[in-house]
Design an enzyme around this catalytic site. Structure first.
Site, short mmCIF file in Angstrom:
data_model
loop_
_atom_site.label_atom_id
_atom_site.label_comp_id
_atom_site.label_asym_id
_atom_site.label_seq_id
_atom_site.Cartn_x
_atom_site.Cartn_y
_atom_site.Cartn_z
N GLU A 1 -40.69 -12.14 1.88
CA GLU A 1 -40.98 -12.77 3.16
C GLU A 1 -41.85 -14.02 3.01
OE1 GLU A 1 -41.58 -9.88 6.55
OE2 GLU A 1 -41.87 -8.53 4.85
N SER B 1 -39.32 -7.59 8.09
CA SER B 1 -38.36 -8.61 8.56
C SER B 1 -36.91 -8.15 8.43
CB SER B 1 -38.56 -9.93 7.81
OG SER B 1 -39.77 -10.54 8.21
N TYR C 1 -35.72 -15.13 13.26
CA TYR C 1 -36.32 -16.41 12.89
C TYR C 1 -35.50 -17.64 13.24
CZ TYR C 1 -39.35 -13.17 10.51
OH TYR C 1 -40.20 -12.14 10.25
N ARG D 1 -48.50 -4.50 16.36
CA ARG D 1 -47.34 -4.63 17.24
C ARG D 1 -46.46 -3.42 16.97
NH1 ARG D 1 -43.64 -8.47 15.24
NH2 ARG D 1 -42.17 -6.76 15.04
N ASP E 1 -43.04 -1.46 17.61
CA ASP E 1 -41.66 -1.65 18.02
C ASP E 1 -41.05 -0.32 18.46
OD1 ASP E 1 -42.01 -4.27 17.24
OD2 ASP E 1 -41.10 -3.99 15.27
N GLU F 1 -41.48 1.46 14.41
CA GLU F 1 -42.45 1.13 13.37
C GLU F 1 -43.65 0.42 13.96
OE1 GLU F 1 -41.36 -2.73 11.01
OE2 GLU F 1 -39.52 -1.53 11.15
N ASN G 1 -46.40 -2.73 13.09
CA ASN G 1 -46.66 -3.92 12.28
C ASN G 1 -48.14 -4.27 12.38
OD1 ASN G 1 -43.76 -5.07 11.66
ND2 ASN G 1 -43.75 -4.36 13.78
N GLY H 1 -45.79 -11.47 12.92
CA GLY H 1 -45.54 -12.88 12.64
C GLY H 1 -46.13 -13.79 13.69
#
Length: 346
Positions: A16, A184, A253, A292, A294, A307, A309, A313
């Site tokens: 990443e 990612s 992205y 964060r 999800d 999951e 984070n 990002g």
């Protein structure tokens, strides 16, 4: 008044790297220049070479490939050792903009602990747990969080001993095959039939030595950001709608490839449950600063956590800044808050 010296750690050695450079670029451009002296640091230089590649590090799309060109205008990227070598140039705090292995998994956090440098985000254990999908699910499940059913493959040698087709059958198709310690969506595959299962497992093993096969959860994909240490603020819920397929690397992205809707178009009951599970997940893993979470809201309004984070990002298409903005927190203020949270005494 002396400016606070902030080392922005980016790049690194993981697959990443490009995403991290894009995150670092946005942070460098947005830090308040009246408050901070930003020091751009490529974590890869600590290990000897920014050119060393791990599998998959050449997977880039235009949105993040531009980061290296933009960073060249900022000035030379420095090494971590340079940023902490002398007392007059020593940084006051590290802003971690790394993703993946050697950045998001507790390793760089441990190094900063040894160097006595405060840093943004979660500590060593929380970072390591959240990065490891297999271990993270075990912790969340023990805390009463609803997570997808899965099969854990703890080593390559286990594959030859397992009848994967028979084991996966109770999960039903499609299934998601994921490297355990990767981000990612790199190395992840959605498998529609058993004929593609073995190939997907082999692909996942290119990125990690442990793999999980997870039941596919249908519903509305959302993410819940949190900001804070002991009493985190739950940010507005963001709904994620990829233009095609699932929320993969390109969808994450590439500008315009995914719609981000705030507030999410879910019932208030589902929203309340999502906020509750986000807090439970954040605290179960011992996260600090930010996270964060999800999730998927199923058609019956039940919520499943996918999951957590610990270093979301911060690219132009990232989700935590979007949620913060919906809460009235513009990007420079978000960076301010994360730095102050890093400097808070525990």
């Amino acid at each position: 008044m002396r400016k606070l010296r902030v080392a922005v750690l980016m790049g690194g050695l993981s697959s990443e790297r490009a995403v991290s450079l894009s995150t670092g670029r946005m942070i460098l451009e947005s830090l308040d220049k009246d408050k901070y002296e930003a020091v751009p640091v490529d974590a890869a230089l600590f290990f000897g070479s920014s050119q060393r590649k791990l599998p998959g590090s050449d997977i880039e799309v235009a949105a993040v490939a531009e980061a290296e060109k933009a960073l060249a205008r900022v000035g030379p990227l420095r090494s971590i050792s340079d940023a902490v070598s002398t007392s007059d140039e020593r940084v006051d705090v590290a802003f971690i903009a790394l993703h993946g292995k050697f950045g998001e998994d507790g390793t760089v956090q441990g190094m900063l602990e040894l160097l006595g440098i405060p840093y943004t985000g979660s500590g060593v254990l929380s970072s390591a747990l959240a990065m490891d999908k297999i271990m993270c699910k075990r912790v969340l499940r023990s805390a009463g969080v609803n997570v997808p059913e899965s099969i854990d493959i703890l080593s390559r040698s286990d594959v030859s001993k397992m009848d994967l087709v028979s084991m996966v059958k109770p999960l039903g198709y499609p299934v998601m095959v994921k490297p355990s310690k990767q981000g990612s969506t790199i190395g992840m595959s959605k498998v529609e039939t058993e004929g593609n299962l073995q190939r997907a497992v082999e692909e996942a093993f290119k990125y990690d030595n442990q793999v999980l096969i997870e039941s596919f959860v249908r519903g509305t994909e959302i993410t819940v950001g949190l900001l804070g240490n002991t009493d985190p603020q739950v940010l507005p819920i963001v709904e994620i709608v990829p233009a095609k397929g699932f929320y993969d690397y390109e969808a994450k992205y590439t500008p315009g490839a995914t719609a981000e809707i705030v507030p999410a178009r879910i019932s208030e009951n589902a929203a309340a449950e999502a906020r509750r599970l986000a807090l439970v997940s954040h605290k179960a893993l011992g996260c600090r600063g930010m996270s964060r979470v999800d999730m998927i809201v199923q058609p019956d309004d039940s919520v499943v956590v996918l999951e957590v984070n610990t270093i979301p990002g911060m690219t132009p298409t990232s989700l935590l800044p979007t949620a913060a903005k919906a809460a009235g927190i513009e990007f420079p203020e978000l960076l301010d808050r994360l730095i102050q949270l890093a400097l808070e005494e525990e």
